[in-house]
Design a protein around this motif. Structure first.
Motif, PDB file in Angstrom:
ATOM      1  N   VAL A   1       0.836  -1.193   0.000  1.00 35.12           N
ATOM      2  CA  VAL A   1       0.000   0.000   0.000  1.00 35.12           C
ATOM      3  C   VAL A   1       0.877   1.251   0.000  1.00 35.12           C
ATOM      4  CG1 VAL A   1      -1.721   1.321   1.293  1.00 35.12           C
ATOM      5  CG2 VAL A   1      -1.902  -1.173   1.155  1.00 35.12           C
ATOM      6  N   ILE A   2       1.914   1.250   0.837  1.00 40.80           N
ATOM      7  CA  ILE A   2       2.824   2.391   0.903  1.00 40.80           C
ATOM      8  C   ILE A   2       3.479   2.630  -0.450  1.00 40.80           C
ATOM      9  CG2 ILE A   2       4.963   3.255   1.949  1.00 40.80           C
ATOM     10  CD1 ILE A   2       4.176   1.579   4.461  1.00 40.80           C
ATOM     11  N   ALA A   3       3.922   1.566  -1.104  1.00 40.97           N
ATOM     12  CA  ALA A   3       4.579   1.694  -2.404  1.00 40.97           C
ATOM     13  C   ALA A   3       3.641   2.263  -3.453  1.00 40.97           C
ATOM     14  CB  ALA A   3       5.110   0.335  -2.852  1.00 40.97           C
ATOM     15  N   LYS A   4       2.358   1.943  -3.343  1.00 36.57           N
ATOM     16  CA  LYS A   4       1.375   2.473  -4.281  1.00 36.57           C
ATOM     17  C   LYS A   4       1.119   3.953  -4.043  1.00 36.57           C
ATOM     18  CE  LYS A   4      -3.338   1.521  -5.939  1.00 36.57           C
ATOM     19  NZ  LYS A   4      -4.547   0.686  -5.715  1.00 36.57           N
ATOM     20  N   ALA A   5       1.183   4.370  -2.763  1.00 35.26           N
ATOM     21  CA  ALA A   5       0.861   5.753  -2.417  1.00 35.26           C
ATOM     22  C   ALA A   5       2.030   6.705  -2.581  1.00 35.26           C
ATOM     23  CB  ALA A   5       0.363   5.823  -0.974  1.00 35.26           C
ATOM     24  N   CYS A   6       3.263   6.205  -2.402  1.00 35.11           N
ATOM     25  CA  CYS A   6       4.450   7.051  -2.354  1.00 35.11           C
ATOM     26  C   CYS A   6       5.452   6.624  -3.422  1.00 35.11           C
ATOM     27  CB  CYS A   6       5.114   6.972  -0.980  1.00 35.11           C
ATOM     28  SG  CYS A   6       3.995   7.287   0.399  1.00 35.11           S
ATOM     29  N   ASP A   7       6.342   7.537  -3.784  1.00 33.20           N
ATOM     30  CA  ASP A   7       7.320   7.258  -4.834  1.00 33.20           C
ATOM     31  C   ASP A   7       8.720   6.975  -4.310  1.00 33.20           C
ATOM     32  OD1 ASP A   7       5.417   7.665  -6.854  1.00 33.20           O
ATOM     33  OD2 ASP A   7       5.754   9.828  -6.824  1.00 33.20           O
ATOM     34  N   GLY A   8       8.968   7.241  -3.026  1.00 33.55           N
ATOM     35  CA  GLY A   8      10.329   7.179  -2.514  1.00 33.55           C
ATOM     36  C   GLY A   8      10.715   5.848  -1.903  1.00 33.55           C
ATOM     37  N   GLU A   9      11.803   5.896  -1.135  1.00 30.76           N
ATOM     38  CA  GLU A   9      12.361   4.718  -0.476  1.00 30.76           C
ATOM     39  C   GLU A   9      11.446   4.255   0.659  1.00 30.76           C
ATOM     40  OE1 GLU A   9      16.330   3.532   2.173  1.00 30.76           O
ATOM     41  OE2 GLU A   9      16.020   5.590   1.485  1.00 30.76           O
ATOM     42  N   ILE A  10      11.400   2.942   0.859  1.00 30.47           N
ATOM     43  CA  ILE A  10      10.626   2.356   1.952  1.00 30.47           C
ATOM     44  C   ILE A  10      11.550   1.473   2.778  1.00 30.47           C
ATOM     45  CG2 ILE A  10       8.675   0.876   2.593  1.00 30.47           C
ATOM     46  CD1 ILE A  10       7.489   1.553  -0.194  1.00 30.47           C
ATOM     47  N   VAL A  11      11.517   1.675   4.097  1.00 29.25           N
ATOM     48  CA  VAL A  11      12.264   0.822   5.018  1.00 29.25           C
ATOM     49  C   VAL A  11      11.235   0.004   5.790  1.00 29.25           C
ATOM     50  CG1 VAL A  11      13.869   0.726   6.949  1.00 29.25           C
ATOM     51  CG2 VAL A  11      14.114   2.515   5.209  1.00 29.25           C
ATOM     52  N   ALA A  12      11.232  -1.307   5.564  1.00 29.02           N
ATOM     53  CA  ALA A  12      10.273  -2.207   6.205  1.00 29.02           C
ATOM     54  C   ALA A  12      10.955  -2.902   7.370  1.00 29.02           C
ATOM     55  CB  ALA A  12       9.743  -3.229   5.201  1.00 29.02           C
ATOM     56  N   VAL A  13      10.507  -2.610   8.578  1.00 31.39           N
ATOM     57  CA  VAL A  13      11.107  -3.141   9.801  1.00 31.39           C
ATOM     58  C   VAL A  13      10.262  -4.305  10.301  1.00 31.39           C
ATOM     59  CG1 VAL A  13      11.751  -2.601  12.166  1.00 31.39           C
ATOM     60  CG2 VAL A  13      12.031  -0.866  10.380  1.00 31.39           C
ATOM     61  N   GLU A  14      10.867  -5.487  10.405  1.00 34.86           N
ATOM     62  CA  GLU A  14      10.135  -6.655  10.885  1.00 34.86           C
ATOM     63  C   GLU A  14      11.064  -7.582  11.656  1.00 34.86           C
ATOM     64  OE1 GLU A  14       8.047  -8.863  12.452  1.00 34.86           O
ATOM     65  OE2 GLU A  14       6.812  -7.574  11.165  1.00 34.86           O
ATOM     66  N   PRO A  15      10.988  -7.578  12.990  1.00 34.34           N
ATOM     67  CA  PRO A  15      11.891  -8.395  13.802  1.00 34.34           C
ATOM     68  C   PRO A  15      11.544  -9.877  13.863  1.00 34.34           C
ATOM     69  CG  PRO A  15      10.454  -7.093  15.206  1.00 34.34           C
ATOM     70  CD  PRO A  15      10.198  -6.639  13.804  1.00 34.34           C
ATOM     71  N   SER A  16      10.352 -10.267  13.472  1.00 35.97           N
ATOM     72  CA  SER A  16       9.981 -11.679  13.519  1.00 35.97           C
ATOM     73  C   SER A  16      10.573 -12.423  12.321  1.00 35.97           C
ATOM     74  CB  SER A  16       8.453 -11.840  13.508  1.00 35.97           C
ATOM     75  OG  SER A  16       8.084 -13.158  13.180  1.00 35.97           O
ATOM     76  N   PRO A  17      11.477 -13.380  12.530  1.00 34.15           N
ATOM     77  CA  PRO A  17      12.027 -14.119  11.391  1.00 34.15           C
ATOM     78  C   PRO A  17      10.963 -14.829  10.574  1.00 34.15           C
ATOM     79  CG  PRO A  17      13.340 -14.514  13.366  1.00 34.15           C
ATOM     80  CD  PRO A  17      12.094 -13.780  13.800  1.00 34.15           C
ATOM     81  N   ALA A  18       9.963 -15.367  11.249  1.00 34.40           N
ATOM     82  CA  ALA A  18       8.926 -16.109  10.538  1.00 34.40           C
ATOM     83  C   ALA A  18       8.124 -15.199   9.617  1.00 34.40           C
ATOM     84  CB  ALA A  18       8.008 -16.797  11.546  1.00 34.40           C
ATOM     85  N   LEU A  19       7.703 -14.039  10.107  1.00 30.85           N
ATOM     86  CA  LEU A  19       6.964 -13.103   9.272  1.00 30.85           C
ATOM     87  C   LEU A  19       7.861 -12.453   8.225  1.00 30.85           C
ATOM     88  CD1 LEU A  19       4.691 -11.313  11.909  1.00 30.85           C
ATOM     89  CD2 LEU A  19       4.134 -13.253  10.429  1.00 30.85           C
ATOM     90  N   ARG A  20       9.116 -12.222   8.596  1.00 32.51           N
ATOM     91  CA  ARG A  20      10.049 -11.563   7.668  1.00 32.51           C
ATOM     92  C   ARG A  20      10.326 -12.426   6.436  1.00 32.51           C
ATOM     93  NH1 ARG A  20      13.585 -10.604  11.177  1.00 32.51           N
ATOM     94  NH2 ARG A  20      15.228 -12.093  10.597  1.00 32.51           N
TER      95      ARG A  20
END
Length: 242
Positions: free
Chosen positions: A53-72
């Motif tokens: 959703v963020i990528a669709k709304a914005c044109d810039g860089e995205i930093v996705a933070v996810e500490p769970s190895p399973a979800l990551r």
């Protein structure tokens, strides 16, 4: 030392069960981020529904933070498979407050995640917003009930069919001390009409209501305003002088 992953038992089910919720959350989040060009941080990105959703709304860089190895692992696969994400999204394995983030941020998105942070940790998040949000920058988060430590009756939160299997999610909460509840989750798998599996998991959640959110933000020169449909509990946070 291995950090406990509270989603280790439930990660198999999380991404498919949360997808219908993102169909509702996505459009108002996209609208709230309209016009952002500086880097965006996706806090607790999970499997990446919000990242898309963020990528669709914005044109810039995205930093996705996810500490769970399973979800990551789901997040990395989703980013890798999408050309529109592969060159723009950096996935970080640390928690938000330990991650190496850009010094100037256009937005911080914290959907379905703020309850994982203690009151002290929230103060650090608000300070980060006050320090790094560019002029016109914003944060978007949602508050999920209950707003006070209270019991939540057992309810079915998801029902998804894939092939001959159907997956059910059930949730209930009970008070766990000042400012906190414990959520108890049950995930059931049915093959045709026969139950063939059940997984349970529990996690702590710090409750937060609008009045407390407003008071905490004010100490850092920030203010929240509601955005999107009222039932989603979404807030747009900006500098008080914006």
């Amino acid at each position: 030392m291995r950090v406990a992953d509270e989603y280790e038992r439930s990660a198999e089910f999380i991404d498919v069960m949360i997808a219908p919720h993102w169909a509702v959350l996505g459009p108002p989040l996209e609208e709230a981020l309209r016009g952002v060009t500086d880097p965006v941080v996706d806090v607790g990105a999970g499997g990446g529904h919000g990242t898309r959703v963020i990528a669709k709304a914005c044109d810039g860089e995205i930093v996705a933070v996810e500490p769970s190895p399973a979800l990551r692992s789901v997040l990395l696969a989703r980013v890798n498979e999408a050309a529109e994400l592969r060159d723009r999204v950096t996935v970080l394995p640390e928690g938000l407050l330990d991650a190496d983030l850009p010094h100037r941020l256009g937005a911080v998105v914290a959907m379905n995640v703020i309850g994982h942070f203690s009151p002290a940790a929230r103060q650090r998040i608000w300070a980060l917003l006050a320090e790094r949000l560019v002029p016109g920058g914003r944060a978007v988060l949602n508050l999920q009930p209950p707003a006070e430590p209270a019991a939540v009756p057992r309810t079915r939160s998801a029902d998804v069919r894939l092939g001959r299997r159907r997956y059910e999610g059930w949730a209930r909460a009970e008070p766990a001390g000042p400012g906190r509840v414990t959520w108890h989750m049950t995930y059931r798998t049915h093959h045709d009409d026969r139950r063939v599996g059940e997984v349970t998991a529990s996690y702590h959640w710090w409750v937060l209501g609008e009045r407390q959110l407003t008071a905490e933000l004010a100490r850092h020169g920030l203010k929240p305003v509601r955005t999107g449909p009222a039932e989603l509990g979404m807030y747009l946070i900006s500098r008080g002088d914006a």
